[in-house]
Structure formats: structure tokens, C-alpha cells
Design an enzyme around this catalytic site. Structure first.
Site, PDB file in Angstrom:
ATOM      1  CD  GLU A 174      -3.070  -1.203   1.854  1.00 28.23           C
ATOM      2  OE1 GLU A 174      -3.153  -0.198   2.804  1.00 28.23           O
ATOM      3  OE2 GLU A 174      -4.056  -2.148   2.054  1.00 28.23           O
ATOM      4  N   PRO A 195       4.026   6.749   7.424  1.00 30.64           N
ATOM      5  CG  PRO A 195       3.657   8.878   8.441  1.00 30.64           C
ATOM      6  CD  PRO A 195       4.180   8.177   6.968  1.00 30.64           C
ATOM      7  CG  HIS A 413     -16.115  -6.106   5.366  1.00 31.18           C
ATOM      8  ND1 HIS A 413     -15.820  -5.373   6.525  1.00 31.18           N
ATOM      9  CD2 HIS A 413     -15.122  -6.267   4.795  1.00 31.18           C
ATOM     10  CE1 HIS A 413     -14.528  -5.185   6.422  1.00 31.18           C
ATOM     11  NE2 HIS A 413     -14.212  -5.568   5.263  1.00 31.18           N
ATOM     12  CD  GLU A 415      -9.910  -6.408   8.515  1.00 26.57           C
ATOM     13  OE1 GLU A 415     -10.376  -5.559   7.423  1.00 26.57           O
ATOM     14  OE2 GLU A 415      -9.042  -7.212   8.467  1.00 26.57           O
ATOM     15  CD  GLU A 484      -6.325  -4.767   3.862  1.00 23.20           C
ATOM     16  OE1 GLU A 484      -6.963  -5.601   4.257  1.00 23.20           O
ATOM     17  OE2 GLU A 484      -6.748  -3.574   3.786  1.00 23.20           O
ATOM     18  CD  GLU A 502      -6.836  -2.329  -0.410  1.00 25.92           C
ATOM     19  OE1 GLU A 502      -7.421  -1.272  -0.013  1.00 25.92           O
ATOM     20  OE2 GLU A 502      -6.561  -2.953   0.712  1.00 25.92           O
ATOM     21  CD  GLU A 508      -8.245   1.367   1.943  1.00 25.55           C
ATOM     22  OE1 GLU A 508      -9.318   1.035   1.805  1.00 25.55           O
ATOM     23  OE2 GLU A 508      -7.217   0.946   2.422  1.00 25.55           O
TER      24      GLU A 508
HETATM   25  C1  NOJ Z   1      -8.814  -1.888   4.917  1.00 24.01           C
HETATM   26  C2  NOJ Z   1      -9.647  -2.083   3.489  1.00 24.01           C
HETATM   27  O1  NOJ Z   1      -8.760  -1.802   2.647  1.00 24.01           O
HETATM   28  C3  NOJ Z   1     -10.783  -1.345   3.732  1.00 24.01           C
HETATM   29  O2  NOJ Z   1     -11.550  -1.011   2.508  1.00 24.01           O
HETATM   30  C4  NOJ Z   1     -11.702  -1.596   4.986  1.00 24.01           C
HETATM   31  O3  NOJ Z   1     -12.868  -0.524   5.033  1.00 24.01           O
HETATM   32  C5  NOJ Z   1     -10.905  -1.539   6.347  1.00 24.01           C
HETATM   33  N1  NOJ Z   1      -9.691  -2.237   6.116  1.00 24.01           N
HETATM   34  C6  NOJ Z   1     -11.661  -2.134   7.285  1.00 24.01           C
HETATM   35  O4  NOJ Z   1     -11.874  -3.459   7.092  1.00 24.01           O
HETATM   36 CA    CA Z   2      -6.533  -1.556   2.434  1.00 21.19          CA
END
Ligand code: NOJ
Ligand code: CA
Length: 703
Positions: A174, A195, A413, A415, A484, A502, A508
Site C-alpha cells: 500500500e 507512517p 464483509h 475483516e 490486503e 486490493e 481510501e
Molecule cells: C482496509 C480495507 O482496505 C478497507 O476497505 C476496509 O474498510 C478496512 N480495512 C476495514 O476492514
Molecule cells: Ca487496504
């Protein structure tokens, strides 16, 4: 994916131990030639030529093993096989409807002059646009189970090329890109200057990530990456800044090892794409061609789509993923106390569903719907999420019913906050939950340090994890968008439900950091997107004023955000801004409503990495075309010939352009929309603002 062989001419040429060690063995296709030989120490060496001039100077190949003799020297050539392939195949979705796979293949069989007499094959495929090669380990008595310590593959370049690079980081892609000569690459300077990236591991000051894009002083474009990365760690490149030599640098596991193999087996392909036209790099299908055909038999359920989401409002701080302000903020009953800022509440989600339904957008993503977000990040905690327990204000049943009634597909989603072990344990439960509630796609995420602890996002363990998730998703007929993960290597051919990743610096970063420079989107297609589609999340309309941080803004104009729907290909494509910002510009939003996500044809009209890019694409099973043109921080005037249109046909072109006084910094939301009649003879003069872009829809007048 259907396989349509149209022409296959193959001949085998095997000869036992007849090649002298110093004889060059060659293969070629059009302007590209590959040469292989053994050097005086019996080390395998290859070189690549374009129009007879070296692109890769003689470069060593080989593999070092853990606690075993190296597969690196004392080889003799015991035979070679050659064949030519020319076939055509049909991707399930993509930038074009048919792909030609045309190459000459050379396999060199090697044996070591040693007690163990280890055998190694190296297979090269030479295409008109470059060379792919990989190591193959035949079944043999003295090499069965083995561990890769290092790969010695070199790419010796011919000069101090202009390079578009990010650091070779084991945990993130990233970073913003730096453009510099090879001699000035310094990963640590960039790592220190970033950072805003959550987890960084860049131990080698002189390592860069692939896809690595370069341009020679003679105007030759070179792209180095890999294809079909499975059961092996990802390849970064160590840079010798004085000799301009690159050496494969594999991401280590917790023990420092790179791969655990069992012969017969093979490595991923190493890819070198070369052309004197930047546009050819973007239209290359070499990486896809080097991947295996689809392992998913029935692909009818895999459907590209656009989506909106409860997302940007969290990214910009308007609402939160979490329900309470902290995990400790609980009442006497032990339950979390609502902060009142939770984005994923039923009423808000319904608002997004309404907006999507009204505007023909297929899907809605909701983040922050499941418990755990109060302490999801930064604690290296193994069990954060369970992927099935909604917060009290997210009525999953009601939302499913509402979405169904409105014809909207919900996007789950998941995560993981980097805890892949937790996800692996719960994957079946998570996918069963998706099935039960009608979710057809999942967006996964890996923000944070990886668990199993000691592993990295781009190491072999995680490489296999991402593939397992794609396979598991396919078994539940769910499409996948991974955030990620390791950067893609064309595996979307093999797992066409793995629609997007991504694995790069998305839009973002304009929300929570100093953002992406105006040149960023002109580099991404030549780097990150070479391996596969990116969930870049384009379509931000409120370019300024969404954040309290002074100076924070998107580094493009509004119409450049539209053009990204054409230049930044993804079959799952987000309209990333919030409905109320779109509602202020419904005339411009029309382009997002119209633009497809699946194409019959793609023409790269003009391209220069770091500077500009213009692409025209023809909608799948339609006569409509869409054009996106973008520039970097400089304004740009260009003339685009519409000669790709059908001769003699009249089309209506709707042109979404930067207003004459627009620029990304001071006047980014100023645009004009005009409609004109065009034909294949039309030459369109476009004027792009600094940081700007133009988006055009072109539809036949009489359908
Ligand atoms: C990073 C992701 O790139 C983003 O799209 C997401 O909203 C956040 N993490 C939280 O999961
Ligand atoms: Ca990301």
C-alpha cells in the site's frame, strides 16, 4: 472457462546429453528471443533479446535448498523439449472476450555432476510480448521432500532504467510509487515516509515489489512479475544499484524458509513482458495465459457487478465500524453502550439499498455489521471476529428481505484483522451464514500483523490461505474480493470467482492519509494491475471538505474519478462515495450507472506510465463503447481517433469532461457534460485538467 483450441502445432525434440555445456539453446517468437546456456561452472544462465538487443543480459538461475545440496551449479544438459502452442480461450469475465495463447516452449533438462545427480528442468515460454519461465523438479530418487532456502534467479538489466517502484515489503503493497532510476532505489526512505501504513516489514533497503515497471533510455518498456503463485512465497527483487542487476528475494516464513515442496512439483512462473510501446504492456495477456484454466466447472453464478457500500462514511470519520467507543464501554448488564455513530445500522443500510435499487447498481457492501470492531486492530489478537454475530442495530434478517425485495445483492464483509487462523477455523460457518442470508460476494480483509505469528501477508503460508479462501468461496458459490492479500498473479483465470483484490494503495488513502498523487492512477495499471483486477474504489464526487484534516482531499478532479471506471479494470467495481454526494451530481453519476464491468474488447489508445492513459472498451454483448482518459498533475490536450467504432454507423457520445477552469487542487468538482454525434471517422479533441480526466459513453444511435 471454455477451451477453444484453434491451432496446435507441437513438436518434440529430445536429445540425450548432446548439447555442449557452452552451446546456446534458443527459442523465439516475433521480436522476442530467449537464449539459454550453462556457464563454466555448470550454472544455468538465460538472456532475453528484443529486436536482437539485450533486455535481460546473461542472468543466473538456480535454487538453494535447506540442509541439502543446491540446485545451482555443476549441471549438464541432458536434453531439451520444444513445442509451439497456439490456442484461444474464453475468460468467464474480463477486458476482452477471447484470449490468444501463443508461445514457443523450451524445456531444458539438467542433471548435476555429483553423487546425488539431482535433476532440474527449466521451462521457458516465449511469447510475442515476453518470456515466462519456471523451475520444475522431476520425481527422482535423491530429491523427494525439500525446503527452498533461496531462489537465485537474476534479471540483469542493461542500464539505469527509469523505474516505477514500491518497497519490497513482506506485509504491504500500500505504498505510493516512486519514479527513479534503478541507481536511486531506496526502500527505507519510502518506508519511513509512509507512517499511514498499518504494518510494514521492509528489511532490505534495496528490495522492490513486483510487478516492477521500467523504461530504458531507448524507449523499451519492461515489466517483471510472476504468474500462478501457489504453494510458494511471493517474489520481490533485490536491487544492485551499481550493476543494475535484480535478484529474486522470496518472502520468508517464521523459520526463514521460502517453500516446502514434494517432487514432482514446480515453482510459479517468472514473467518478463517487453515492448517498445507502453500500451502493449497493458494489453499483454501473458500472465493470464501462464495460469491454469478454470478449476470451477459451473461458472454461471459468477456475475460481475457494481456496488455501493456503507464504507466511505467510515473511512472519512462520519460514522464508525464499531458500535461502542471502546470494548470496555459496557453497561451494568455487560452489554456494549451504543456510541450513536455506528454506520451499519438497519435504517442506514436500507438507505444504501434504496439508492442502489433506484440507480441500477447491483450490490451493497456493509462493513462494521458484526461484533468485534471495538478492539479489532493493533493488538495481534487471535480471536476478534466470529463472522456471524451482528451488532444489535443490524437486523440481518430484515436487511436480507429488503435487499431481496429490491433486487439487490448483498456483499458480506469479513475483516480478519490479520488472524488467518481464526478465519480458517470459522470459514465454513461464515460461508454458511452468507448462503443463509443471500450474500453472493464477500470482501475479506487482512489489516494487521498476521496470525499464525511470524508469517507475513506475502509469504507462502498466506499465499495458500488466500487460495483456500477462494476455493472455499467457490464451493459456496460466493465471489471474492480480498483486501490486503498478496498481490495477484493471474489466479483469477483458475478461480474466476476471485474477482478482485486490493493489494495496493487504493482510493481510501485519500480519506485517511495524505493520499495518492495525481500520477498514481497512471502508474497502477502498469504495476499492481498487471496481475489482476483491483478494488480501487473509484467514484468519489466530493473531492474536498469530507475531512476535518486541513488540506486533505482527493488528488483528482471529479471527472477523473469517472474515467477510472474504464482505466482501472475490476469486475467488482465500487461506486465508493456516499449517496448524498452522488445525489448532488446525478448528471455525472449517469456515467457510473451506465459503465459496465465486463467487456468484449479493449483498446489501449495511448499510454505512458506516470503520465497519461486513454482506454476504450466495448461492453460485453453490446455495441456500446466507453472511453476513459486520465492525466497526472499536468494538464493534457490529446486527440482521440474513434476508428475502433463500426464504419458507417452513427453513435451518440456523452462526454464528461473537466471544466475549462478545473484542476485537481483548487477546482476539482467543475465539469461539463455534452452530447454529440460521432462516427468511426471522428477525431475527438480532449482537454484534461491538471489531475484530470475525461469519461465518454458512446452508444449506437439506432440499436
Ligand atoms: C482496509 C480495507 O482496505 C478497507 O476497505 C476496509 O474498510 C478496512 N480495512 C476495514 O476492514
Ligand atoms: Ca487496504
Amino acid at each position: 472457462m471454455k477451451f477453444l483450441p484453434i491451432y496446435l502445432f507441437s513438436f518434440l525434440l529430445s536429445f540425450a546429453a548432446c548439447a555442449q555445456n557452452n552451446d546456446a539453446i534458443t527459442a523465439g517468437m516475433d521480436r522476442v528471443r530467449l537464449e539459454f546456456k550453462l556457464d563454466a561452472s555448470g550454472r544455468p544462465v538465460y538472456a532475453v533479446y528484443y529486436d536482437g538487443k539485450p533486455v535481460i543480459k546473461p542472468s543466473v538461475l538456480g535454487i538453494k535448498l535447506v540442509d541439502a545440496p543446491g540446485l545451482d551449479e555443476h549441471f549438464t544438459v541432458t536434453g531439451t523439449d520444444k513445442k509451439t502452442m497456439d490456442e484461444q480461450w474464453t475468460p468467464v469475465w474480463g477486458e476482452v472476450s477471447h484470449i490468444r495463447n501463443h508461445y514457443e516452449q523450451l524445456t531444458v533438462h539438467l542433471k548435476q555432476q555429483s553423487k546425488e545427480a539431482l535433476a532440474l528442468d527449466i521451462t521457458f515460454r516465449v511469447f510475442a510480448d515476453g518470456v515466462g519461465f519456471r523451475y520444475e523438479f522431476p520425481k527422482q530418487p535423491n530429491l523427494s521432500y525439500f525446503i527452498v532456502a533461496d531462489e537465485l534467479t537474476q534479471f540483469n538489466l542493461t542500464g539505469d532504467h527509469k523505474t516505477f517502484w514500491i518497497p519490497g515489503d513482506y506485509d504491504t503493497n500500500e505504498y505510493p510509487y516512486t519514479i527513479s532510476p534503478i541507481s536511486q532505489i531506496d526502500a527505507w526512505t519510502l518506508a519511513k515516509a509512509s507512517p499511514d501504513i498499518a504494518v510494514k516489514t521492509a528489511p532490505d533497503q534495496y528490495a522492490v515489489q513486483t510487478p516492477l515497471m521500467m523504461k530504458t533510455s531507448e524507449g523499451v518498456y519492461i515489466n517483471i512479475h510472476e504468474a500462478a503463485l501457489v504453494n510458494y512465497s511471493s517474489m520481490q527483487l533485490h536491487v544492485d544499484r551499481s550493476s543494475f542487476g535484480l535478484t529474486a528475494s522470496l518472502v520468508p516464513d517464521a523459520y526463514g524458509n521460502k517453500a516446502y515442496l514434494h517432487a514432482p512439483c514446480r515453482t510459479p512462473w517468472r514473467t518478463i513482458i517487453v515492448s517498445d510501446k507502453a500500451a502493449d504492456i497493458l494489453s499483454s495477456k501473458m500472465i493470464l495465459n501462464l495460469n491454469e484454466p478454470s478449476k470451477i466447472k459451473n461458472t454461471a453464478w459468477i456475475k460481475p457487478m457494481k456496488f455501493v457500500g456503507v464504507w466511505w462514511e467510515m473511512q472519512t470519520g462520519k460514522s464508525t465500524w464499531s458500535y461502542a467507543t471502546s470494548a470496555d464501554n459496557v453497561g451494568p448488564d455487560g452489554k456494549l453502550i451504543a456510541s450513536g455513530k455506528h454506520g451499519a445500522n438497519t435504517a442506514n443500510v436500507k438507505r444504501y439499498i434504496d439508492f442502489a435499487a433506484k440507480n441500477g447498481i447491483g450490490g451493497v457492501l456493509v462493513e462494521g455489521w458484526n461484533v468485534g470492531w471495538e478492539d479489532w486492530f493493533g493488538n495481534w489478537k487471535e480471536n476478534v471476529f466470529d463472522f456471524v454475530t451482528p451488532y444489535p442495530d443490524f437486523d440481518v434478517k430484515a436487511i436480507t428481505q429488503y435487499a431481496k425485495q429490491k433486487g439487490i445483492k448483498m456483499i458480506m464483509h469479513n475483516e480478519t484483522s490479520g488472524s488467518a487462523t481464526n478465519y480458517e477455523r470459522q470459514m465454513d460457518t461464515a460461508f454458511r451464514f452468507m448462503k443463509k442470508y443471500g450474500y453472493t460476494s464477500v470482501k475479506t480483509g487482512y489489516v494487521g500483523k498476521i496470525i499464525p505469528r511470524g508469517e507475513h501477508h506475502d509469504g507462502a503460508w498466506m499465499v495458500n490461505h488466500y487460495v483456500r479462501v477462494a476455493q472455499k468461496a467457490a464451493s459456496y458459490q460466493v465471489m471474492l474480493d480480498a483486501h490486503e492479500p498478496v498481490r495477484p498473479t493471474g489466479l483469477q483465470r483458475t478461480y474466476p470467482n476471485w474477482m478482485a483484490c486490493e493489494a495496493g494503495r487504493g482510493n481510501e488513502y485519500n480519506a485517511f492519509s495524505n493520499g495518492n498523487a495525481p500520477s498514481h492512477e497512471t502508474i497502477m495499471p502498469f504495476t499492481r494491475l498487471m496481475g489482476g483486477p483491483m478494488d480501487y474504489t473509484p467514484g468519489i464526487f466530493k473531492i474536498k471538505g469530507y475531512s476535518d484534516v486541513p488540506g486533505r482531499q482527493v488528488h483528482t478532479t471529479l471527472t477523473k474519478q469517472l474515467a477510472l471506471y474504464v482505466t482501472m479494470y475490476s469486475p467488482l467495481q465500487m461506486a465508493a462515495d456516499i449517496p448524498e454526494n452522488y445525489e448532488k451530481h446525478m448528471d455525472a453519476f449517469q456515467f457510473i450507472k451506465d459503465v459496465p464491468v465486463d467487456w468484449d474488447d479493449t483498446k489501449i489508445l495511448e499510454a505512458e506510465p506516470g503520465e497519461y492513459l486513454s482506454i476504450a472498451r466495448k461492453q460485453k454483448r453490446s455495441a456500446d463503447w466507453y472511453l476513459g482518459a486520465i492525466t497526472n498533475q499536468d494538464s493534457r490536450s490529446t486527440t482521440i481517433a474513434l476508428s475502433f467504432l463500426d464504419k458507417g454507423k452513427k453513435y451518440t457520445a456523452t462526454i464528461y469532461a473537466d471544466a475549462p477552469n478545473a484542476d485537481w487542487k483548487n477546482n476539482p468538482e467543475a465539469y461539463t457534460i455534452k452530447t454529440i454525434t460521432v462516427t468511426a471517422d471522428t477525431k475527438l479533441d480532449l482537454k484534461l485538467a491538471p489531475g484530470g480526466g475525461t469519461a465518454i459513453s458512446i452508444k449506437p444511435r439506432d440499436k
